[in-house]
Motif scaffolding. Structure first.
Motif, PDB file in Angstrom:
ATOM      1  N   GLU A   1      -0.748   1.780   0.948  1.00 41.26           N
ATOM      2  CA  GLU A   1      -2.153   2.114   1.231  1.00 41.26           C
ATOM      3  C   GLU A   1      -2.836   2.660  -0.029  1.00 41.26           C
ATOM      4  OE1 GLU A   1      -4.183   5.740   3.403  1.00 41.26           O
ATOM      5  OE2 GLU A   1      -2.475   4.972   4.514  1.00 41.26           O
TER       6      GLU A   1
ATOM      7  N   GLY B   1       1.175  -2.541   9.350  1.00 42.15           N
ATOM      8  CA  GLY B   1       0.239  -1.896   8.430  1.00 42.15           C
ATOM      9  C   GLY B   1       0.934  -1.443   7.162  1.00 42.15           C
TER      10      GLY B   1
ATOM     11  N   LYS C   1      -1.843   2.656  12.104  1.00 41.03           N
ATOM     12  CA  LYS C   1      -1.889   1.424  11.302  1.00 41.03           C
ATOM     13  C   LYS C   1      -0.998   0.339  11.909  1.00 41.03           C
ATOM     14  CE  LYS C   1      -0.953   3.565   7.405  1.00 41.03           C
ATOM     15  NZ  LYS C   1      -0.730   4.028   6.015  1.00 41.03           N
TER      16      LYS C   1
ATOM     17  N   TYR D   1      -5.700  -3.137  10.350  1.00 43.21           N
ATOM     18  CA  TYR D   1      -4.280  -2.948  10.642  1.00 43.21           C
ATOM     19  C   TYR D   1      -4.197  -2.072  11.879  1.00 43.21           C
ATOM     20  CZ  TYR D   1      -3.655  -4.396   5.772  1.00 43.21           C
ATOM     21  OH  TYR D   1      -3.688  -5.078   4.590  1.00 43.21           O
TER      22      TYR D   1
END
Ligand SMILES: C[S@@+](CC[C@H](N)C(=O)[O-])C[C@H]1O[C@@H](n2cnc3c(N)ncnc32)[C@H](O)[C@@H]1O
Length: 252
Positions: A81, A75, A71, A241
């Motif tokens: 997430e 990210g 990621k 990402y």
């Protein structure tokens, strides 16, 4: 151990021809097994997924390290997430949710916190060792697990309010078929969320080398959105990402 009542509710979502088979094949397993034995051949990364070792440290070490690296530095963390995926799936308290390639149930259990006892989150995975771990680590009464193939989901059509597949589509032999199967199991208006790999920009043949050596498929930035558009989703959102992409949409 996953709840016997939840497994009873999962059974009602199965194709009736498979439901009895699943119950007979699964005494004491903590999940419904529709696959039985192990496949004879699989690429290296899939071999790892079926090993007894990876499920022991997947959630705490492997996933944060591997997916975190992919990621990239900007990210989302695992917690961010999960919040993003919950938003993408627009979960309501009574929703029926399908978690495809649930591994040891890490995402399944997180999603189960967004639905109440009338809701249900069903995790399906092909690996018996991952599901052993999932069943052992799950106490929630609104979670049940099935062992089955993502490309041939054993569920009746039009049953789920939301479906997700995180960190797994790139392992599947038939990823687009798996998306089609997720679509089939959704109700009209059902939501989908996918997190998968991205092709490395400007890296040309290196992308193919990664796939050839590891068995991990890398998807173009429009590949998943295009497939979901063809399958009837609208309101598609794509977020990239690093070498991972998140895609969500609603079935129209
Ligand atoms: C890396 S884990 C992902 C676990 C979890 N979804 C997550 O986000 O952490 C990938 C899982 O995909 C499963 N898998 C691979 N191919 C599959 C298939 N054809 N059908 C069902 N599960 C599959 C593997 O067994 C493994 O548990």
């Amino acid at each position: 151990m996953s709840d016997p009542k939840a497994l009873g509710r999962v059974r009602e979502l199965l194709d009736p021809a498979l439901a009895d088979l699943a119950i007979r094949a699964s005494p004491g397993l903590g999940y419904l097994d529709l696959l039985g034995g192990e496949p004879a051949e699989r690429p290296p990364v899939q071999w790892l997924m079926h090993s007894g070792l990876l499920p022991k440290f997947y959630e705490r070490i492997w996933r944060p390290a591997m997916i975190g690296t992919l990621k990239g530095p900007f990210g989302p963390s695992t917690a961010q997430e999960m919040a993003l995926v919950r938003r993408m799936l627009e979960l309501g308290p009574h929703d029926l949710v399908l978690d495809v390639a649930c591994g040891p149930g890490n995402v399944t259990r997180t999603l189960a916190r967004s639905v109440d006892e009338d809701g249900l989150v069903v995790g399906i995975d092909a690996s018996a060792t991952m599901l052993d771990r999932a069943a052992r680590d799950t106490t929630a009464e609104n979670v049940g697990y099935v062992r089955g193939d993502a490309a041939e989901l054993p569920f009746l059509s039009g049953r789920f309010d939301a479906a997700c597949c995180l960190a797994a589509l790139y392992l599947f032999a038939q990823p687009i078929q798996a998306l089609a199967e997720m679509t089939r199991t959704l109700k009209p208006g059902g939501r989908i969320a996918v997190m998968t790999t991205r092709r490395m920009p400007l890296a040309g043949p290196l992308n193919e080398l990664v796939t050839a050596t590891s068995g991990v498929r890398l998807f173009g930035d429009e590949e998943i959105t295009d497939a979901l558009t063809r399958l009837g989703f609208s309101g598609l959102r794509h977020r990239a990402y690093g070498l991972m992409q998140f895609v969500s949409g609603r079935l129209t």
